[in-house]
Design a protein around this motif. Structure first.
Motif, mmCIF file in Angstrom:
data_model
loop_
_atom_site.group_PDB
_atom_site.id
_atom_site.type_symbol
_atom_site.label_atom_id
_atom_site.label_comp_id
_atom_site.label_asym_id
_atom_site.label_seq_id
_atom_site.Cartn_x
_atom_site.Cartn_y
_atom_site.Cartn_z
ATOM 1 N N ASP A 76 0.812 -1.212 0.000
ATOM 2 C CA ASP A 76 0.000 0.000 0.000
ATOM 3 C C ASP A 76 0.848 1.266 0.000
ATOM 4 O OD1 ASP A 76 0.907 -0.703 2.538
ATOM 5 O OD2 ASP A 76 -0.725 0.335 3.557
ATOM 6 N N GLY A 111 3.852 1.355 -1.639
ATOM 7 C CA GLY A 111 4.752 1.287 -2.782
ATOM 8 C C GLY A 111 6.018 0.498 -2.567
ATOM 9 N N ASP A 165 1.265 -2.091 -8.558
ATOM 10 C CA ASP A 165 1.543 -0.978 -9.476
ATOM 11 C C ASP A 165 0.335 -0.658 -10.354
ATOM 12 O OD1 ASP A 165 4.020 -0.219 -8.660
ATOM 13 O OD2 ASP A 165 5.033 -0.652 -10.558
ATOM 14 N N THR A 208 -2.659 -1.185 -9.549
ATOM 15 C CA THR A 208 -3.682 -0.634 -8.658
ATOM 16 C C THR A 208 -3.583 0.881 -8.576
ATOM 17 O OG1 THR A 208 -3.824 -2.649 -7.337
ATOM 18 C CG2 THR A 208 -4.492 -0.586 -6.269
ATOM 19 N N ARG A 209 -2.357 1.377 -8.438
ATOM 20 C CA ARG A 209 -2.192 2.841 -8.336
ATOM 21 C C ARG A 209 -2.596 3.541 -9.622
ATOM 22 N NH1 ARG A 209 1.149 1.109 -4.287
ATOM 23 N NH2 ARG A 209 2.600 0.007 -5.639
ATOM 24 N N HIS A 252 -6.485 3.235 -9.817
ATOM 25 C CA HIS A 252 -7.136 4.050 -8.791
ATOM 26 C C HIS A 252 -7.189 5.517 -9.195
ATOM 27 C CE1 HIS A 252 -7.420 6.208 -4.852
ATOM 28 N NE2 HIS A 252 -8.376 5.317 -4.692
ATOM 29 N N GLU A 278 -8.000 1.953 -2.740
ATOM 30 C CA GLU A 278 -6.901 1.236 -3.386
ATOM 31 C C GLU A 278 -6.945 -0.253 -3.051
ATOM 32 O OE1 GLU A 278 -3.147 3.058 -2.412
ATOM 33 O OE2 GLU A 278 -3.222 4.293 -4.223
#
Length: 502
Positions: A110, A112, A136, A138-139, A142, A150
């Motif tokens: 969460d 990074g 990665d 996900t970011r 999001h 997230e």
């Protein structure tokens, strides 16, 4: 496009591979359980039924649709836990626990963190790589769908990627035995897949394992070895396929392809692991150290044995006992030795899938950590080793009962008087292990009595065996020669009465 013939149970047919038209066996015509299930949708395939050759709906595409429906049910089953709001012990009361949710923060994805470099990960490198890739993505996603947290995006993306792996398992299993593609429905419609498809990242290793079996069936040993190496870099168990291959290599004296497969597997595993082992040794070694130091998990033979020898099924320490590493290793070696003896002593050369199932089962039964989703490894293997539905379904429903009982037990740890005792779980575990041993015994029986093997009953040998399919069995010939060379005993001085010693 080649024509595919659908064979009815009592229709005359050539042995697979002996003509221009391959024969596809339909489960509803050859399996009693599938026949009963088919009555729900109108009955089994008829004697005079036909299928259009150019139909877009091939058996594999139907199987992929079945798999997608099962995976949708699996996601729906985990959905109540997807947002991470586990207040009121939702993960236990709704039976929706998944490792994916807590590991988002526990492995510092969460914030990074890069697995192995920034945080020690308790999984092999390819599983860690999939977790990092998903984090990665996900970011990025999001930033587009900001209405979701997230964590929710991470869970959904993980499910999508693992679903792709599940489809690979189905397709590879169906193509491994091209004359019985519908046997893959045992996995595609697996009730265990509903509950454990997204419990952890095991479908990644399963995809590599199934693809390795497919590659071997197509006489591609280097590719098969590479896929075994990749699977072993995701979970340990695919490496045991090499033992099954080695047993058949001894029986057939065909060593070149097995050696190429082993070399390829070792090279690919090293290519995936050595760079990380050098650059981030502590983070990379965490998985192996964790596996060595980890106590016996409550569903293993070791935990149950300790509980029984302590004389108390409610002892809280028994499920967390640490058995000696050498004892676990010796138990595994003994179990694998039994598989090797069975494979070499069988009067007829076993099929590769039969030995692969027995090797993986030997590992699962003797390991000190049996996470519930490990049982899912066995489903595509038993679909190839012994494609009969009834006992496989019974075993899977017992596995589900074990999972539900385990979560109820954990609930009792957090909320006293709301769970069950370890003794009740152990009863289910004994039933589960007994069913698996029964499946293993039936597989061994069919190795000894190939006329009971539904795969071989139509004249096939080892459709998924690659170079071993219809290969000469030199090991059997050697045993026969030794029997013929044994001295003959005459009884009562009558040459007509002889002891053949066979």
């Amino acid at each position: 496009m080649s024509r595919v013939t659908i064979i009815a149970e009592d229709a005359a047919e050539p042995a697979p591979g002996t003509g221009d038209t391959p024969a596809v066996r339909l489960p509803s015509r050859v399996d009693a359980t599938a026949w009963r299930a088919a009555r729900i949708i109108g009955g089994p395939w008829g004697r005079h039924a036909g299928v259009a050759s150019p139909s877009w709906w091939t058996p594999v595409r139907w199987l992929l649709v079945m798999t997608m429906l099962t995976l949708l049910l699996g996601f729906a089953q985990k959905a109540p836990c997807a947002n991470g709001d586990w207040t009121g012990h939702r993960q236990y009361t709704h039976f929706c626990y998944s490792d994916v949710v807590p590991l988002w923060s526990d492995e510092r994805l969460d914030v990074g963190a890069v697995p192995y470099r920034d945080t020690a990960v308790e999984y092999p490198v390819l599983t860690g790589a999939l977790m990092w890739l998903t984090a990665d993505l996900t970011r990025g996603v999001h930033g587009i769908i900001s209405s979701w947290s997230e964590l929710t995006v991470f869970v959904v993306l993980t499910a999508l990627l693992l679903s792709g792996c599940g489809l690979v398992v189905t397709a590879a299993t169906a193509h491994t035995n091209r004359f019985r593609p519908y046997d893959a429905a045992i996995f595609a419609l697996s009730p265990l897949l509903v509950f454990h498809a997204f419990t952890n990242w095991d479908l990644l290793a399963m995809a590599f394992m199934s693809a390795a079996l497919w590659a071997w069936s197509r006489d591609r040993p280097v590719l098969a070895g590479a896929l075994i190496g990749l699977g072993t870099a995701a979970k340990l168990y695919p490496v045991f396929l090499l033992l099954a291959i080695a047993i058949l290599a001894v029986r057939t004296r065909r060593y070149a392809d097995p050696v190429w497969a082993a070399v390829s597997a070792g090279f690919v595993w090293c290519a995936a692991n050595v760079p990380l082992a050098i650059a981030y040794h502590d983070g990379w070694w965490k998985f192996y150290q964790f596996s060595i130091d980890r106590p016996a998990e409550r569903s293993t033979f070791w935990a149950m044995a300790r509980t029984l020898t302590d004389g108390s099924v409610s002892a809280g320490d028994a499920p967390y006992w640490k058995p000696a590493g050498i004892a676990v290793g010796l138990a595994l070696l003994a179990a694998l030795a039994l598989v090797a003896v069975a494979g070499l002593a069988a009067p007829v050369r076993p099929r590769l899938a039969q030995l692969a199932f027995l090797c993986v089962l030997a590992f699962v039964l003797t390991t000190k950590v049996w996470s519930p989703q490990y049982s899912l490894w066995l489903v595509p293997l038993i679909a190839l080793a012994r494609p009969r539905w009834r006992l496989v379904l019974v075993w899977q429903f017992v596995e589900i009962a074990v999972w539900l009982a385990t979560l109820t037990l954990l609930l009792g740890y957090d909320v006293p008087d709301h769970g069950i005792s370890y003794g009740w779980l152990m009863v289910l575990l004994v039933i589960r292990d007994g069913l698996l041993l029964a499946l293993a015994a039936l597989v061994v029986r069919e190795m000894w009595c190939p006329w009971l093997d539904v795969v071989r009953v139509d004249g096939a040998d080892d459709p998924g065996g690659g170079i071993f399919d219809r290969a000469p069995d030199y090991w059997q010939r050697r045993l026969a020669d030794e029997a013929e060379a044994a001295p003959v005993e005459f009884l009562d001085d009558d040459p007509a009465q002889i002891d053949l010693r066979k």
